[in-house]
Design an enzyme around this catalytic site. Sequence first.
Site, mmCIF file in Angstrom:
data_model
loop_
_atom_site.group_PDB
_atom_site.id
_atom_site.type_symbol
_atom_site.label_atom_id
_atom_site.label_comp_id
_atom_site.label_asym_id
_atom_site.label_seq_id
_atom_site.Cartn_x
_atom_site.Cartn_y
_atom_site.Cartn_z
ATOM 1 C CE LYS A 97 -4.575 -1.317 1.901
ATOM 2 N NZ LYS A 97 -4.408 -2.841 2.233
ATOM 3 C CD GLU A 119 -12.293 5.235 2.190
ATOM 4 O OE1 GLU A 119 -12.339 6.437 1.824
ATOM 5 O OE2 GLU A 119 -11.876 4.489 1.411
ATOM 6 C CB SER A 386 0.034 -7.917 -1.130
ATOM 7 O OG SER A 386 -0.821 -8.730 -0.420
#
Length: 403
Positions: A97, A119, A386
């Site tokens: 991310k 959010e 990931s």
Amino acid sequence: MTQKKFEFAPMPDQNGYFGKYGGQYIPENLKKAMDDIDKAYEEIIQRKDFQDELNYLFKYYVGRPSPIYHCRRLSDFCGGAQIYLKREDLNHTGAHKINHCLGEALLAKYMNKKKVIAETGAGQHGVALATACALVGIKCEIHMGEVDIKKEHPNVCKMKILGADLVCVTRGTKTLKDAVDSAFEEYLKNPDEFIYAIGSVVGPHPFPKMVRDFQSIVGREAREQFIEFNGELPNAVLACVGGGSNAMGIFTAFLEDGDVRLIGVEPAGRGLDTPDHAASITKGSEGVIHGFRCYVLQDEKGEPLPVYSIASGLDYPGVGPQHCYLKDLDRVEYVSVDDKECLDAVITLSRKEGIIPALESAHAVAYAMKIAGSLPKEQTLLVNLSGRGDKDLDFIMNVLGMK
Ligand SMILES: *Cc1c(COP(=O)(O)O)cnc(C)c1O
């Protein structure tokens, strides 16, 4: 080896569509704000100073390139194809991310925005964004449901220590859905000075494109590293799919290599024949969610259904529009893995290779393990790992009764 070639026109089109998916299903005022971001983005990514700064941060801050790693013991254990990992778990903050959050924070700075708003559900996006904003030196405001704040203590602490303003959302179900509404309301108060930062390849155009572009470094590196290591491309590339950003990140570099199988792994939760899963492509139908068209898990009225996965980063009732398009074209195979297979992959990868994966990433590992045994030893499977499992340790200990 002669490679079959797939050819794609540049995606998305001018209006933000991947085939019939994507677009902007939003009010007029928000549409203008999104179009302004798109225009600025297209200009800024061409700038050498922006590219130089982003590449510098990828290298010296995130620690890129992340290595690819041949899992010899895991491959022997599965008894077939050779399994390789792209180690996004080794990035600063422990997951992929940070790649798009840095891109978004830097874009905000180049656009002279005063505040980045987002959010967060489980808090992973919030922490990655708070990290990137601290680094870039821009204000960060994260909206999070009260229920999630109570559940996700370590991530709440991290966001606060990193200096983000955490807004506790107490309306409705006090979870992600309400946090999205709350964050958008704040954004619309001043879209000239604020910017919204979406956490995956979802939302209205241009976000699916921007987030994909920032993540595509993963596949560019992996393709080059794999060829250097093995002299040829992998037979298959696998990634887990929640919203779909880590999968688009690694798939993009291989889309035109027709001989490379691309496999997206969705969460089957407690089973595809129960309501407790989040397999949007496998079980969903066409619809609109959060301002874009895609496959959605929805009821007869078009309201998103409650979804579930053992991996909180995968439990989203929609999925990125480019994935929907690639599914319809049969360019990517979408499969699913349930909670039990996921947990088994966590333990097996940990004990065969000394790598504790995130529950999300373990879905992709699990599917690689499942097919490896039936494939010849010369075949190669490249899995996008990931993220790392540090955030999931207590949970794993509890469900496996190891406490
Ligand atoms: C958030 C997250 C995901 C799911 O998001 P995508 O956009 O589908 O990539 C997967 N893995 C990890 C480690 C995550 O934190």
